[in-house]
Design an enzyme around this catalytic site. Structure first.
Site, short mmCIF file in Angstrom:
data_model
loop_
_atom_site.label_atom_id
_atom_site.label_comp_id
_atom_site.label_asym_id
_atom_site.label_seq_id
_atom_site.Cartn_x
_atom_site.Cartn_y
_atom_site.Cartn_z
NE ARG A 27 -3.43 -2.52 2.42
CZ ARG A 27 -4.71 -2.53 2.71
NH1 ARG A 27 -5.31 -1.47 3.17
NH2 ARG A 27 -5.41 -3.64 2.55
CB SER A 65 -19.26 -14.40 11.85
OG SER A 65 -18.65 -13.25 11.34
CB SER A 73 -18.93 -0.26 2.63
OG SER A 73 -17.59 -0.24 2.26
CG HIS A 75 -20.24 1.24 5.50
ND1 HIS A 75 -19.33 2.18 5.05
CD2 HIS A 75 -19.50 0.21 5.97
CE1 HIS A 75 -18.11 1.72 5.21
NE2 HIS A 75 -18.18 0.52 5.77
CB THR A 95 -18.39 4.60 12.81
OG1 THR A 95 -17.20 5.36 13.01
CG2 THR A 95 -18.95 4.96 11.44
CE LYS A 137 -15.93 3.79 7.97
NZ LYS A 137 -15.88 2.32 7.98
CB THR A 182 -8.16 3.35 25.66
OG1 THR A 182 -7.49 4.12 24.66
CG2 THR A 182 -9.65 3.40 25.41
CB THR A 183 -6.98 8.64 26.71
OG1 THR A 183 -5.82 8.39 27.51
CG2 THR A 183 -7.40 10.09 26.88
C1 LIG Z 1 -15.03 1.45 8.85
C2 LIG Z 1 -15.71 0.25 9.44
C3 LIG Z 1 -15.64 -0.02 10.81
C4 LIG Z 1 -14.69 0.73 11.70
O1 LIG Z 1 -15.17 2.00 12.02
P1 LIG Z 1 -14.11 3.12 12.39
O2 LIG Z 1 -14.88 4.11 13.17
O3 LIG Z 1 -13.56 3.65 11.10
O4 LIG Z 1 -13.04 2.47 13.21
C5 LIG Z 1 -16.42 -1.01 11.35
N1 LIG Z 1 -17.25 -1.75 10.58
C6 LIG Z 1 -17.32 -1.56 9.24
C7 LIG Z 1 -18.23 -2.40 8.44
C8 LIG Z 1 -16.54 -0.57 8.63
O5 LIG Z 1 -16.58 -0.41 7.32
#
Ligand SMILES: *Cc1c(COP(=O)(O)O)cnc(C)c1O
Length: 403
Positions: free
Chosen positions: A22, A137, A189, A217, A245, A248, A277-278
């Site tokens: 990459r 899964s 995605s 997503h 998340t 995104k 973790t912080t």
């Molecule tokens: C991007 C992604 C994550 C991780 O989310 P982040 O906030 O970027 O760490 C988890 N699950 C799927 C399906 C994703 O595409």
């Protein structure tokens, strides 16, 4: 030489030989000109139109969100200064968790450093809670879910992607009295398809399995308030744990789960990846809170992303370009060869100042290599026309070279 150095050298050589090495492309975002970014500096600086951002709704550059981050930095400083348990919980963290719980119609929610950590920490904690779990899964589940499942003291069953008959077959074959969990996504995605959440919940219910759904997503875009496909399909109440998340559709950073209070309280109390973790910084939390609150009521923005995606698909199709059918906001364009897809991406960048990431094996099967385009509400018709022209030029040329 230490054997690890030899291992690094061999590993890198293998990655290069397999075409998986990459190279990062530095791109500077311009908050006022998104999705136009710049590359280089001074004399060599130039504009690039980005077609591969996961800031799907362009909320990362929304003035309401930027203002919230600036204000939080000025009032509260840069870092959180501690874990959630050690001076790292602010009223904003709690407000954001309440907002996310409400978004998904759940009693509680819990923030994590990222969506990756949310999946890894939650799943591994559940599967270590007691022995003999059987986890089911989906074959195409994200690496973060696989990380949570792998290595846990559980029996893992992989079901064929979005194949409910295969899921049911595996559930029926597992010991009736074993604790079970079905782990899946809504919008996948890379394939741009969407799972049948209601159908999966029907099957899970029949076999007494817990349901864990990654809506990464989908949050922000799908459902009346951006609560994801589970909100769109009116099935959020049937899903035990919804994961999302803030990085995104909401354009910020961080991950979360939403579930009933006892589950959230247990994960909060037991998950190492949450505890040690912080906590997320006030700038991020304030920005995310502003973003979620805004997105929930901004139906026009949600309508715009789907209108833009449909317009792009139509433009690509009428130019005869190989759009892979997609029921989501993601627009994949078929290239079908690992070397060629990288060439196409590089040509788009070098000659047309267009950035579109190539997606290769193992993310997609060999032969289905593609460009993954993510139009946002800020991608204009003119940008789409320029992309279509560039793709027509590049795809016809690489075909000639290859032939
Ligand atoms: C991007 C992604 C994550 C991780 O989310 P982040 O906030 O970027 O760490 C988890 N699950 C799927 C399906 C994703 O595409």
């Amino acid at each position: 030489m230490h054997p690890f150095r030899t291992a690094c050298r061999d590993g890198l050589a293998r990655i290069r030989a397999e075409g998986r090495y990459r190279n990062f492309q530095p791109l500077r975002k311009s908050a006022s000109r998104f999705p136009v970014f710049t590359i280089g500096q001074g004399e060599t600086k130039r504009d690039v139109t980005v077609w591969s951002s996961n800031d799907y709704l362009a909320m990362g550059v929304h003035p309401v969100v930027i203002d919230a981050a600036v204000k939080a930095a000025q009032e509260m400083g840069a870092g959180a200064g501690g874990t959630r348990n050690i001076a790292g919980t602010s009223d904003l963290h709690e407000a954001l968790e309440h907002e996310l719980a409400s978004l998904h119609g759940k009693p509680a929610a819990l923030l994590f450093t990222s969506g990756y950590v949310a999946n890894e920490a939650t799943l591994s904690t559940i599967l270590r809670s007691y022995p003999n779990w059987h986890v089911f899964s989906d074959k195409k589940n994200h690496a973060s879910m696989i990380a949570g499942v792998k290595g846990a003291p559980a029996t893992v069953h992989i079901w064929k992607h979005n194949d409910l008959a295969d899921l049911e077959r595996l559930l029926a074959a597992a010991p009736a009295d074993a604790p079970k969990m079905v782990v899946f996504e809504s919008v996948y995605s890379m394939d741009a398809d969407i799972s049948d959440i209601a159908g999966i919940c029907d099957i899970a219910e029949k076999y007494g399995a817990l349901t864990y759904l990654d809506e990464v997503h989908a949050v922000g875009m799908y459902g009346a308030e951006g609560g994801g496909v589970s909100q769109r399909d009116h099935v959020a109440h049937r899903v035990d744990i919804i994961e999302g998340t803030l990085a995104k559709g909401f354009g910020c950073h961080g991950g979360y789960i939403a579930a009933d209070s006892e589950i959230v309280d247990y994960i909060r109390s037991a998950a190492s990846g949450f505890i040690f973790t912080t906590s997320l910084p006030p700038t991020t939390i304030a920005a995310a809170l502003a973003s979620v609150r805004h997105v929930r009521q901004d139906n026009a923005r949600r309508a715009a992303i789907f209108e833009r995606a449909e317009t792009l698909k139509a433009k690509l199709r009428s130019a005869g370009l190989p759009v892979i059918p997609s029921v989501s906001h993601i627009v994949p364009v078929h290239v079908g060869d690992a070397v060629r897809v990288k060439e196409v991406s590089r040509e788009l960048m070098d000659r047309f100042a267009i950035y579109a990431t190539p997606i290769n094996y193992p993310t997609v099967p060999v032969g289905s290599e593609r460009l993954r385009l993510t139009p946002t509400p800020l991608h204009t018709d003119a940008m789409m026309d320029a992309l279509v022209d560039a793709l027509l030029a590049v795809l016809s040329e690489t075909k000639r070279v290859a032939a």
